[in-house]
Write an enzyme that holds these catalytic residues in place. Structure first.
Site, mmCIF file in Angstrom:
data_model
loop_
_atom_site.group_PDB
_atom_site.id
_atom_site.type_symbol
_atom_site.label_atom_id
_atom_site.label_comp_id
_atom_site.label_asym_id
_atom_site.label_seq_id
_atom_site.Cartn_x
_atom_site.Cartn_y
_atom_site.Cartn_z
ATOM 1 C CE LYS A 101 -3.878 -2.450 1.981
ATOM 2 N NZ LYS A 101 -4.665 -2.850 3.136
ATOM 3 C CD GLN B 134 -3.486 -4.480 6.260
ATOM 4 O OE1 GLN B 134 -3.369 -3.508 5.515
ATOM 5 N NE2 GLN B 134 -4.102 -5.582 5.883
ATOM 6 C CG ASP C 152 -9.638 -0.250 4.266
ATOM 7 O OD1 ASP C 152 -9.244 -0.519 3.114
ATOM 8 O OD2 ASP C 152 -9.007 -0.545 5.297
#
Ligand code: NDP
Length: 280
Positions: free
Chosen positions: A52, A96, A119
């Site tokens: 990422k 995460q 997200d």
């Protein structure tokens, strides 16, 4: 022979489009920054986080890294999120997953400002998706829609079957396919006659989390097969939920693992980061 849908190439197209937008924004004095929080050092999470950050660098997005110890308490994590929510220089916040067991994932997801929820996991983002309002889309399903569209697969009017009903893949996938005017069935572990249900599909999206479970008996001849699964086999090689070698000869198009859905998830994260400026 089936067409192999090249997620790597399509994800590069999307990242290049994001890079152009970020360059144009920078010329107007705008800046995009993503805060990436990792708690603990789960090796798979470390790989995702690294990828990422690499994508951010490619696109021109600043990535702010927060690496917290495995023993971090929920309160400590929530207080960092609150600080980042308030920081006007931070456009996106990514925590995460999975998190260590002392931390409740739902509480953490809810703590993120929905305007920074790149997200797309916050209940407000999910609600907006369900009622067709603007908001962040969950990256993996949004990436699959892009893969289909950019590969010339028509969704409208097609029978779509999604195997899996998780909050981050199966459910948002079903809603996005519905939004594209597909006729959608969601299958799960309690579905009776799974093979029969899957064989109805013109577009079969597999997010079952079981290595190579889907063989040709589940696939109608000429169907498009999207494999969301990621697993490491005994030889440490990546494989999907679909038995690629068995299914490829009977379908019209298929995503490989690796190089299919995986790279799209990160490309859509970059897209969401760029879009975040519109919401803020
Ligand atoms: P979950 O384990 O959360 O969900 C799996 C789903 O599959 C559940 O809904 C479950 O049903 C269903 N299921 C399990 N066994 C069966 C069965 N035998 N028959 C029918 N349905 C079954 O997984 P995720 O949705 O998080 O992920 C799915 C896969 O995608 C995983 O391999 C994961 O690693 C991968 N993944 C890949 C990403 C990428 O970027 N490429 C991103 C996210 C995930 P029930 O609800 O009834 O239990």
């Amino acid at each position: 022979m089936a067409k192999i849908i090249d997620g790597k190439a399509i994800s590069t197209q999307i990242k290049d489009e994001c890079r152009e937008r970020v360059t144009a924004m920078k010329e107007q004095g705008q800046h995009v920054a993503l805060a990436v929080i990792q708690v603990g050092n789960d090796p798979a999470s470390s790989v995702y986080v690294r990828n990422k950050k690499k994508a951010c660098e490619y696109v021109g997005i600043e990535s702010l890294s927060y690496e917290l110890s495995e023993e971090t308490t929920q309160e400590e994590l929530l207080s960092l999120i609150e600080k980042l929510n308030q920081d006007q220089k931070v456009n996106g916040i990514l925590v995460q997953l999975p998190l260590p067991k002392q931390i409740d994932e739902d509480t953490v997801i809810r703590a993120i400002d929905p305007r920074k929820d790149v997200d797309g996991f916050h209940p407000q983002s999910v609600g907006a998706l369900c009622i067709g309002q603007p908001g962040f889309l969950s990256c993996t399903p949004a990436g699959i829609i892009e893969l289909l569209k950019r590969s010339g697969v028509v969704i409208e009017g097609k029978e779509c079957v999604v195997i899996g009903r998780s909050n981050i893949v199966g459910k948002p996938m079903a809603i996005l396919l519905l939004r594209e005017n597909g006729t959608v069935t969601v299958a799960h572990s309690r579905t009776g006659n799974l093979k029969e249900v899957c064989r109805r599909a013109d577009i079969l999206v597999v997010a079952v989390g079981k290595p190579k479970m889907i063989t040709r008996e589940y696939v109608k001849e000429g169907a498009v097969v999207i494999d969301v699964g990621i697993h490491r086999n005994a030889e440490n090689k990546l494989c999907g939920d679909v038995d690629f070698a068995d299914v490829e000869p009977v379908c019209s198009a298929i995503t490989p693992v690796p190089g299919g859905v995986g790279p799209m998830t990160i490309a859509m994260l970059m897209h969401n980061c760029v879009e975040s400026l519109k919401l803020q």
